[in-house]
Scaffold this active site. Structure first.
Site, PDB file in Angstrom:
ATOM      1  N   ASP A 357       0.781  -1.232   0.000  1.00 25.59           N
ATOM      2  CA  ASP A 357       0.000   0.000   0.000  1.00 25.59           C
ATOM      3  C   ASP A 357       0.818   1.291   0.000  1.00 25.59           C
ATOM      4  O   ASP A 357       0.354   2.307  -0.499  1.00 25.59           O
ATOM      5  CB  ASP A 357      -0.964   0.014   1.196  1.00 25.59           C
ATOM      6  N   TYR A 445      -9.995  -0.318   3.082  1.00 25.75           N
ATOM      7  CA  TYR A 445      -9.436  -0.468   4.417  1.00 25.75           C
ATOM      8  C   TYR A 445      -9.002   0.849   5.017  1.00 25.75           C
ATOM      9  O   TYR A 445      -8.508   1.715   4.311  1.00 25.75           O
ATOM     10  CB  TYR A 445      -8.197  -1.380   4.359  1.00 25.75           C
TER      11      TYR A 445
HETATM   12 CU   LIG Z   1      -8.029  -7.397   7.364  1.00 25.31          CU
END
Ligand SMILES: [Cu+2]
Ligand SMILES: *[C@@H]1O[C@H](CO)[C@@H](O)[C@H](O)[C@H]1NC(C)=O
Ligand SMILES: *[C@@H]1O[C@H](CO)[C@@H](O)[C@H](O)[C@H]1NC(C)=O
Ligand SMILES: *[C@@H]1O[C@H](CO)[C@@H](O)[C@H](O)[C@H]1NC(C)=O
Length: 714
Positions: A357, A445
């Site tokens: 990420d 997320y």
């Molecule tokens: Cu997770």
């Protein structure tokens, strides 16, 4: 500034509905900001509140590590615009940040000294090649220009992702596929997924895999995947390379119960009500933010700055000696260097989901403005980020970091004497800490990263995960329909929705400098000892044996519960009275290790997670654990490759790397949005202070806290 950056940050994360969500939080934001200012007679008295855009226009650097200002970014851009090699076409700018001065120059620089020369480090992309440049703001010259031969590509820009998301709609076959599933094109929202690297077929061009969802009836489109549909897009040519459509017969999961907005809940939770709760500081916060980025609080001082790739960078953390009051060096630089988030489903639409990420999306680029009172307590102050866009122009990301003192009802030390000794004694001290927080929203997320400083010298680095699961559509509505032996690769978390098993790893770069930069890494190994016959009624005990790591391979550490060690970074030449070297130890909290094959392509690219701890000699080119160019990289520039050189690390300037990991087997409670899960690790002084550095703290009394009386019931 804000007006121009807002569309950018929205388009970055994709689509229509999400704009709604963010618009809402912006509106909330302004209101509560006003509210805080309205009550400012108590708070924030002599403190500078949140910087506003006007301040940014006029901002000037004060410290050699201060990030580039708006003015400086504009200067760099105009230097690049008139730079010959770019005169026929201007490259897209993938990174434009301060090139930090040499470490020794920063260490020797003192407040009041002339500012060190300001340089910018630029990563540009032009005609399929990555360019690394250094721009000297003083002379107005490009002083370094290298074309990369690495396998990987730079962090995607928001324009890359935006373009990739529009591309599928230019293909009639995509439209037909969506319509054939009974989904209206106006309800479709797509997300850009890095493709990883899985062999030569994918080399030589930048690829993004686009997957799509239905926004119909929910803000939480992540729970309504158009399963099995993956569109491979060539980012630079803006062309569809391939449409993979394997999810035939899998229904679109329902919208019911997926929305998590307060306005959408049809009943309050089943529980007793909770009264308002807040942390009050009648005299205002006790930390100062000096010249925008230097934080001073209690016995700590450190430089804190936003970074597009790392998120937050802590530099030059120093703590006061408890006996002399002198500031002592602890850490030169600490930041989250890379993430690795592999999903555990080898199917066509899932195998490539092995995200890095920081190097692919930019951990800081994905950090959204924080929501006062909910993301951070009311006694917080906020720090904005100034980043550069793909066209090289600066923009402001408001309120990206919050800083606050935390009192969570914990105790920093205590003792009460029991009645049997006849000594009347009860001493206790509350624990107050200082937190610097940012939250990266990497697609579905949300990663909450806290750097927490304690007065006893401990630094806690904490990562909390929330947001939405990445889910897979399925025909199953109930586990009783699933044949035995079926590997679902996850958990049925709702009808037609499987939460796929995955890991999260976050690797921190921790350039420890205990007192100065000549440090060693010591394994304090706990070894079982057996007593000699007749020596003692005891048969066994353990003792602690110190092993100083000579080279990098001695410091490649995998944790073992039944063969434990402590891990210290010490300054072998500093002992302050008793002869023990001054040090800090890294104390693991909950953790997880990758179970993938070492030669599985994603694990090769993310080989920095092969160990929980590594120690390397300081090298300013070795900052990004997954390599500078992480997108589609083959893993030739990872921490694991550097460490294999096995360089000497004893009594040297060394960098400690720690990986925090989570295995995530989803459960029903993770639907429709996950309650946070938290893990952390500590950097804790060992023989650094002469004694408990906070014995001298005073206890709280009622007169200190006029707003809140003490109540003890029996
Ligand atoms: Cu997770
Ligand atoms: C696909 O659908 C979108 C949305 O309706 C439309 O804008 C686009 O032109 C269509 N693409 C093609 C190739 O027809
Ligand atoms: C660190 O060690 C090097 C090599 O032994 C030495 O030259 C240098 O003076 C030392 N630095 C400090 C701050 O002690
Ligand atoms: C510093 O790091 C770069 C990148 O890994 C490497 O090429 C170089 O050899 C390193 N220098 C030393 C002295 O290890």
């Amino acid at each position: 500034m804000e007006a121009t950056s807002f569309p950018r940050l929205c388009s970055f994360l994709v689509a229509g509905l999400i704009i709604l969500v963010f618009t809402r939080s912006f509106i909330n934001f302004d209101k509560s900001d006003l509210r805080i200012k309205g009550a400012s007679n108590l708070f924030l008295n002599n403190q500078k509140q949140t910087l506003n855009s006007h301040d940014h226009e006029a901002q000037i650097p004060h410290h050699p590590l201060d990030p580039l200002t708006i003015k400086e970014i504009n200067t760099v851009r105009s230097i690049l615009l008139s730079y010959k090699p770019f005169s026929s076409s201007f490259p897209s700018i993938h990174s434009l940040v301060l090139e930090e001065p040499a470490k020794s120059d920063v260490v020797n620089w003192k407040k009041g000294d002339k500012l060190l020369p300001r340089l910018a480090s630029v990563i540009a992309f032009l005609k399929g090649r990555s360019h690394q440049l250094t721009v000297d703001l003083g002379s107005g010259m490009v002083t370094r220009h290298e074309i990369s031969h690495a396998s990987g590509y730079p962090v995607y820009t928001s324009e890359d992702m935006d373009g990739a998301l529009k591309t599928p709609f230019t293909e009639i076959e995509f439209n037909r596929t969506v319509l054939a599933r009974g989904i209206a094109l106006s309800d479709v929202t797509c997300i850009p997924l890095p493709s990883g690297w899985f062999g030569p077929k994918e080399e030589g061009r930048r690829l993004i895999k686009v997957q799509c969802f239905s926004t119909e009836g929910t803000c939480n489109f992540y729970m309504r995947p158009i399963e099995g549909l993956t569109i491979v897009v060539d980012v630079d040519r803006k062309k569809v390379v391939e449409i993979v459509n394997v999810g035939y017969g899998i229904p679109l999961p329902k919208a019911k119960n997926t929305d998590f907005r307060h306005s959408d809940q049809n009943k309050p939770p089943e529980m007793l009500p909770i009264n308002p709760i807040s942390m009050e500081q009648p005299k205002g916060p006790s930390f100062h933010i000096e010249n925008d980025y230097m934080i001073k609080w209690a016995n700590w001082e450190f430089h804190l700055k936003p970074d597009p790739r790392a998120g937050v960078i802590i530099s030059q953390a120093k703590v006061q000696d408890s006996e002399t009051g002198k500031y002592r060096r602890v850490m030169y630089k600490g930041f989250s260097s890379e993430l690795f988030v592999p999903y555990m489903d080898p199917a066509e639409g899932w195998y490539f989901k092995t995200y890095m990420d920081a190097g692919e999306y930019g951990f800081g680029l994905t950090a959204m403005p924080l929501d006062p009172l909910n993301d951070c307590p009311s006694n917080s102050q906020y720090m904005d980020a100034v980043f550069a866009a793909a066209d090289g122009k600066p923009y402001v990301r408001k309120n990206m970091i919050c800083i606050f003192e935390r009192y969570a009802g914990d105790i920093s030390w205590r003792h009460a004497e029991s009645q049997i000794t006849g000594i009347k004694l009860r001493e206790a001290r509350p624990k107050v800490t200082l937190v610097a927080r940012m939250v990266a929203s990497v697609g579905n997320y949300d990663y909450i990263v806290d750097w927490e400083f304690q007065m006893d010298g401990l630094i806690r680095i904490k990562v909390a995960l929330t947001g939405m699961l990445m889910v897979k559509g399925t025909a199953y509505e109930n586990m009783n329909e699933v044949p035995e032996q079926t590997d679902m690769h996850g958990t049925l978390v709702s009808e037609n929705v499987i939460g796929i098993i995955h890991d999260h790893f976050i690797t921190f770069h921790l350039d420890m400098d205990i007192d100065n930069s000549n440090n060693s890494f010591v394994k304090v190994h706990m070894e079982k000892q057996e007593t000699r016959p007749g020596e003692s009624p005891r048969k066994s005990y353990f003792s602690a044996k110190r092993h100083v790591a000579k080279t990098e391979k001695d410091a490649q550490i995998k944790f073992k519960l039944y063969d434990p060690s402590e891990f210290h970074v010490v300054n072998p030449s500093k002992d302050y009275s008793l002869g023990n070297p001054a040090g800090y130890k890294v104390v693991a909290g909950g953790n997880a290790a990758s179970l993938l094959d070492l030669d599985d392509p994603p694990q090769v690219r993310s080989a920095f997670t092969n160990n929980q701890i590594w120690v390397t000699p300081y090298n300013r080119s070795e900052q990004w654990a997954g390599g500078l160019f992480a997108c589609q990289s083959k893993g030739e520039d990872t921490l694991a490759v550097w460490s294999e050189r096995n360089r000497p690390i004893e009594n040297q300037d060394i960098v400690l790397w720690y990986t925090l990991g989570f295995h995530h087997i989803p459960c029903q409670e993770d639907f429709p949005i996950m309650p946070t899960v938290v893990s952390s690790f500590d950097l804790k002084p060992v023989n650094f202070f002469q004694r408990n550095p906070i014995v001298g703290l005073a206890p709280n009394t009622e007169k200190d806290l006029p707003v809140c009386g003490a109540v003890a019931s029996s």
